[in-house]
Motif scaffolding. Structure first.
Motif, short mmCIF file in Angstrom:
data_model
loop_
_atom_site.label_atom_id
_atom_site.label_comp_id
_atom_site.label_asym_id
_atom_site.label_seq_id
_atom_site.Cartn_x
_atom_site.Cartn_y
_atom_site.Cartn_z
N CYS A 74 -19.01 -37.12 -6.54
CA CYS A 74 -17.91 -36.47 -7.27
C CYS A 74 -17.72 -35.04 -6.80
O CYS A 74 -16.58 -34.56 -6.65
CB CYS A 74 -18.18 -36.52 -8.77
N ARG A 75 -18.81 -34.33 -6.58
CA ARG A 75 -18.70 -32.94 -6.12
C ARG A 75 -18.08 -32.86 -4.72
O ARG A 75 -17.41 -31.88 -4.40
CB ARG A 75 -20.09 -32.30 -6.12
N ALA A 76 -18.29 -33.90 -3.92
CA ALA A 76 -17.71 -33.93 -2.58
C ALA A 76 -16.25 -34.39 -2.59
O ALA A 76 -15.58 -34.34 -1.55
CB ALA A 76 -18.53 -34.84 -1.68
N GLY A 77 -15.77 -34.82 -3.75
CA GLY A 77 -14.40 -35.28 -3.86
C GLY A 77 -14.18 -36.72 -3.45
O GLY A 77 -13.04 -37.17 -3.32
N ASN A 78 -15.28 -37.46 -3.26
CA ASN A 78 -15.16 -38.86 -2.83
C ASN A 78 -14.88 -39.80 -4.00
O ASN A 78 -14.30 -40.87 -3.80
CB ASN A 78 -16.44 -39.30 -2.13
N LEU A 79 -15.32 -39.42 -5.19
CA LEU A 79 -15.10 -40.22 -6.37
C LEU A 79 -14.62 -39.33 -7.51
O LEU A 79 -14.86 -38.12 -7.51
CB LEU A 79 -16.39 -40.95 -6.79
N ASP A 80 -13.94 -39.94 -8.48
CA ASP A 80 -13.37 -39.22 -9.61
C ASP A 80 -14.36 -39.21 -10.77
O ASP A 80 -14.78 -40.28 -11.23
CB ASP A 80 -12.07 -39.92 -10.04
N PRO A 81 -14.76 -38.03 -11.28
CA PRO A 81 -15.70 -37.99 -12.41
C PRO A 81 -15.21 -38.77 -13.63
O PRO A 81 -16.03 -39.24 -14.43
CB PRO A 81 -15.81 -36.50 -12.72
N ALA A 82 -13.89 -38.92 -13.77
CA ALA A 82 -13.36 -39.66 -14.91
C ALA A 82 -13.69 -41.14 -14.86
O ALA A 82 -13.49 -41.86 -15.84
CB ALA A 82 -11.85 -39.47 -14.99
N GLN A 83 -14.21 -41.61 -13.73
CA GLN A 83 -14.63 -43.00 -13.61
C GLN A 83 -16.02 -43.24 -14.19
O GLN A 83 -16.43 -44.39 -14.35
CB GLN A 83 -14.65 -43.42 -12.13
N PHE A 84 -16.74 -42.17 -14.54
CA PHE A 84 -18.15 -42.28 -14.89
C PHE A 84 -18.39 -41.97 -16.36
O PHE A 84 -17.94 -40.94 -16.87
CB PHE A 84 -18.98 -41.30 -14.04
N GLY A 85 -19.11 -42.88 -17.03
CA GLY A 85 -19.46 -42.62 -18.42
C GLY A 85 -19.60 -43.90 -19.22
O GLY A 85 -20.19 -44.88 -18.74
N ILE A 86 -19.08 -43.88 -20.44
CA ILE A 86 -19.13 -45.06 -21.32
C ILE A 86 -17.70 -45.37 -21.75
O ILE A 86 -17.08 -44.62 -22.52
CB ILE A 86 -20.02 -44.80 -22.55
N GLU A 87 -17.17 -46.48 -21.28
CA GLU A 87 -15.76 -46.80 -21.50
C GLU A 87 -15.43 -46.97 -22.98
O GLU A 87 -14.47 -46.39 -23.48
CB GLU A 87 -15.41 -48.09 -20.74
N PHE A 88 -16.25 -47.77 -23.72
CA PHE A 88 -15.87 -48.06 -25.10
C PHE A 88 -16.00 -46.85 -26.01
O PHE A 88 -15.39 -46.80 -27.08
CB PHE A 88 -16.65 -49.26 -25.65
N SER A 89 -16.76 -45.85 -25.60
CA SER A 89 -16.88 -44.61 -26.38
C SER A 89 -15.96 -43.52 -25.89
O SER A 89 -15.90 -42.44 -26.48
CB SER A 89 -18.33 -44.10 -26.34
#
Length: 312
Positions: free
Chosen positions: A202-217
């Motif tokens: 994410c820091r390198a800009g390869n992935l979006d931080p908004a993709q990471f976490g807990i979806e149902f929460s």
């Protein structure tokens, strides 16, 4: 920023260039079966056998009814807050005192989440002398296009001289419902991203931080990955706390991270990218830095209260 940090006396053997594995064979205060250790003697010590045993003793809280047909009473949901293997076995045997290799029906299993499958797996592996450690990160195999908060057991695959990922949560029922196609006893590292990998991508800009976490929460973002970094650091130091235990520098939900915060989490991500090479540095950081050092109590974010880390 250097590609790796390899302090003097790290867990890479100077003569063989192989990891020194002994620290990951030793039980932690969380993984030790304590007085139940003799019951582990009869259990299998291979990853496939370990996964089979664990799957017969635990049930994943959030799919108990839809996957296994067991409507979980609310009174039993507190079991998912158990922090130690000894307490897990206490709870299990109070309900069914048969040997641990006997698979229980869904209603006879201890209620937990991915963390408990990880913790019990590494406890059994360690009991049989196999190096094992918990890893916090994100699974790509729950919701397409998302990386869900997850915990797995990383074990030393001696015949290939490498670490491998065991996701013992995924029995045949779970795998069928989620359409899992990969080997759950050797999960590809592009299917489970460690917190370090997620942060650096994410820091390198390869992935979006908004993709990471807990979806149902609806808990997602760089702040969430930062919290996972701290818990992964703790777990690598033998402090296998719950995924919702909060202390120290872990950000509040939806917090904006300062440049100083980002730099510190960059440091943790760099070190945890290679725990073998950087073990001494990880140990010193966790022991000495008040921002991540384990405290006697933590904030249980689900129960919204302070709790003692060590049960007793």
């Amino acid at each position: 920023m250097p590609a790796a940090v390899r302090p003097a006396g790290s867990l890479i053997d100077a003569h063989t260039a192989q990891p020194v594995l002994a620290p990951f064979v030793k039980q932690s205060s969380f993984s030790t079966p304590g007085r139940h250790a003799p019951l582990f003697d009869a259990l299998p010590g291979d990853p496939v056998g370990v996964a089979r045993v664990v799957q017969g003793l635990l049930i994943y809280e959030h799919v108990s009814e839809p996957f296994y047909g067991y409507a979980l009473p609310d009174a039993r949901r507190d079991e998912s807050h158990i922090r130690s293997v000894e307490r897990i076995i206490d709870t299990l045997l109070a309900r069914d005192d048969r040997p641990l290799h006997v698979a229980r029906p869904p209603e006879g299993r201890v209620v937990g989440i991915c963390h408990h499958f990880m913790l019990l797996s590494l406890a059994i592996l360690r009991h049989h002398g196999a190096p094992a450690r918990g890893r916090g990160g994100f699974g790509a195999y729950f919701n397409p296009g998302k990386f869900e908060d997850h915990w797995v057991c990383e074990y030393w695959k001696a015949d290939e001289a490498r670490w491998a990922l065991l996701d013992s949560q995924f029995d045949d029922v779970f795998s069928r419902n989620l359409g899992i196609r990969h080997d759950v006893h050797d999960v590809p590292y592009d299917q489970f991203l460690t917190a370090s990998n997620a942060w650096r991508q994410c820091r390198a800009g390869n992935l979006d931080p908004a993709q990471f976490g807990i979806e149902f929460s609806r808990l997602r973002g760089l702040w969430f990955i930062a919290g996972s970094l701290v818990r992964d650091l703790a777990t690598l130091n033998g402090c296998e706390i719950l995924p919702w235990d909060v202390w120290g520098v872990q950000p509040l939900p939806d917090a904006t991270l300062s440049p100083q915060d980002l730099a510190f989490f960059d440091e943790i991500a760099l070190l945890t990218a290679d725990p073998d090479a950087n073990f001494d540095a990880l140990r010193q950081l966790f022991a000495r830095d008040a921002r991540v050092r384990m405290t006697e109590t933590v904030f249980n974010a689900l129960r919204q209260r302070e709790e003692r880390v060590f049960e007793g």
